[in-house]
Design an enzyme around this catalytic site. Structure first.
Site, PDB file in Angstrom:
ATOM      1  CG  MET A 252      -0.278  -0.088   2.533  1.00  0.00           C
ATOM      2  SD  MET A 252      -1.140  -1.182   3.642  1.00  0.00           S
ATOM      3  CE  MET A 252      -0.444  -2.734   3.097  1.00  0.00           C
ATOM      4  N   PRO A 253       1.613   1.429  -1.050  1.00  0.00           N
ATOM      5  CG  PRO A 253       3.225   0.942  -2.637  1.00  0.00           C
ATOM      6  CD  PRO A 253       1.852   0.559  -2.188  1.00  0.00           C
TER       7      PRO A 253
END
Lengths: 66, 66, 66, 66, 66, 66
Positions: free
Chosen positions: E1-2
Site C-alpha cells: 500500500m504505497p
C-alpha cells in the site's frame, strides 16, 4: 526540478530495490515531462507497520489476522 | 501559524545546528510576514542517504564515486 | 540537497515576500550546515483559511470572532 | 480514498494509542464525508523532540525549562 | 500500500501526461517491490513557479534570466 | 503540538464538513494522547481528481468507468 516522496511500509526493502525505485521514477519524469534527472529529488520513507493504517487498523494488526 | 518541514540527509547535524535552523526559520517568518513565533512549527526530518535520490541514484552511491 | 516546505495561510503574501522566504531559508541552510544553494529546494504552499485548523476550528472561524 | 498524516512528538505513544488514532480518524472521514475505510490511509510520524520546533526553539529545550 | 507524492512546477502538464506518471510509478512499485496497484496511491501537486525555489530564488525569476 | 494533514479529492466538501474534520481530529488527539487543542494544527488539501491516482489510473478515469 521535480520532488518525489515514496512512502512504503518498513519490511526489508534492500538498498538495491531502493536504487531501482530512485532510478525508475527519475527516468519516468524525464520520459514523460522532459525533467532533468540532475534536479530530480526522490525521498523514500519506510514506515513502521504499527504506524501505517488502512481500513481503520494498523498494517501490523491486519497482517496478524491473515 | 506557519508550518515548516526541513528535510536533510542524516549526516550528523548536531542538536545545536538543529536549534539554529529552528530559530532561523522562525525569525525569517516573523520578519518577512509578521508571523507569530509562538505558533510557528518547524519539523526537521533527517533522511538516510540510501533513501535520498538525486540524478537517478542514491546519495550513498553518488558520494562513493567522488 | 535540502528540501524545505513552508505552509502559510493564503492571505496575500506577495511574490517579493515569497522571494525573501526562499532566499532566507536557502542562506540559513548554507550558513548552518554548509548546504549548496544550487541544490536546495523550497516549496511554499498557501492554504485557504477554511482548510487550516487550530484549536479545533478553522482560521476562518477563529478570525471572525476577533 | 483519503490520506491522513499525523505527526506527533516521539514520547512513548503505545501501539494501542496509535490504533485508536488510526481507527478514530478513519471513522471520522467515513462519518463526515462518507469515505470508504478500506481505502483510507493513515500514516503516523513520531518526531524526535530535538527535531520539532515551536516558538523558535526545540521541544527538548522548551520542556527543559518548565 | 504505497503512497507516492510527485511535486512538479505548474507548467501545463496534460491530463494524459499525469496518467502516464500515475501508471508508471504504480507499475514501478509493483515490479520492484511486488506492491498491489489497487492499494497504491499517487498524488500529483502542481506548484506555481513563484512558490518553488532553487538556488535561493524562485523558478519564475530563474527562468526570466535565461 | 500535533500536526495533521488530511488529503481528500476535491469533490465539494463544504466549509461545515471541513470544520467537522478539524474539530473531530483535534478532539481525537486530545482524547487519545492528551494533546492540547490550542497547539494542534490541521491542514486539509483538496486534490483534483486528475491528480489523484489509485490502481494505476486517475480517480477521474476510474469514476468515468463506473
Amino acid at each position: 526540478m521535480p520532488y518525489v516522496n515514496i512512502k512504503i511500509t518498513k519490511e526489508g526493502a534492500t538498498a538495491d530495490q531502493k536504487e531501482q525505485l530512485i532510478r525508475g521514477v527519475t527516468e519516468l519524469l524525464a520520459n514523460v515531462l522532459g525533467k532533468n534527472p540532475q534536479s530530480t529529488f526522490v525521498i523514500i520513507d519506510e514506515v513502521d507497520t504499527d504506524n501505517w493504517g488502512i481500513g481503520g487498523e494498523s498494517v501490523t494488526i491486519r497482517r496478524s489476522r491473515v
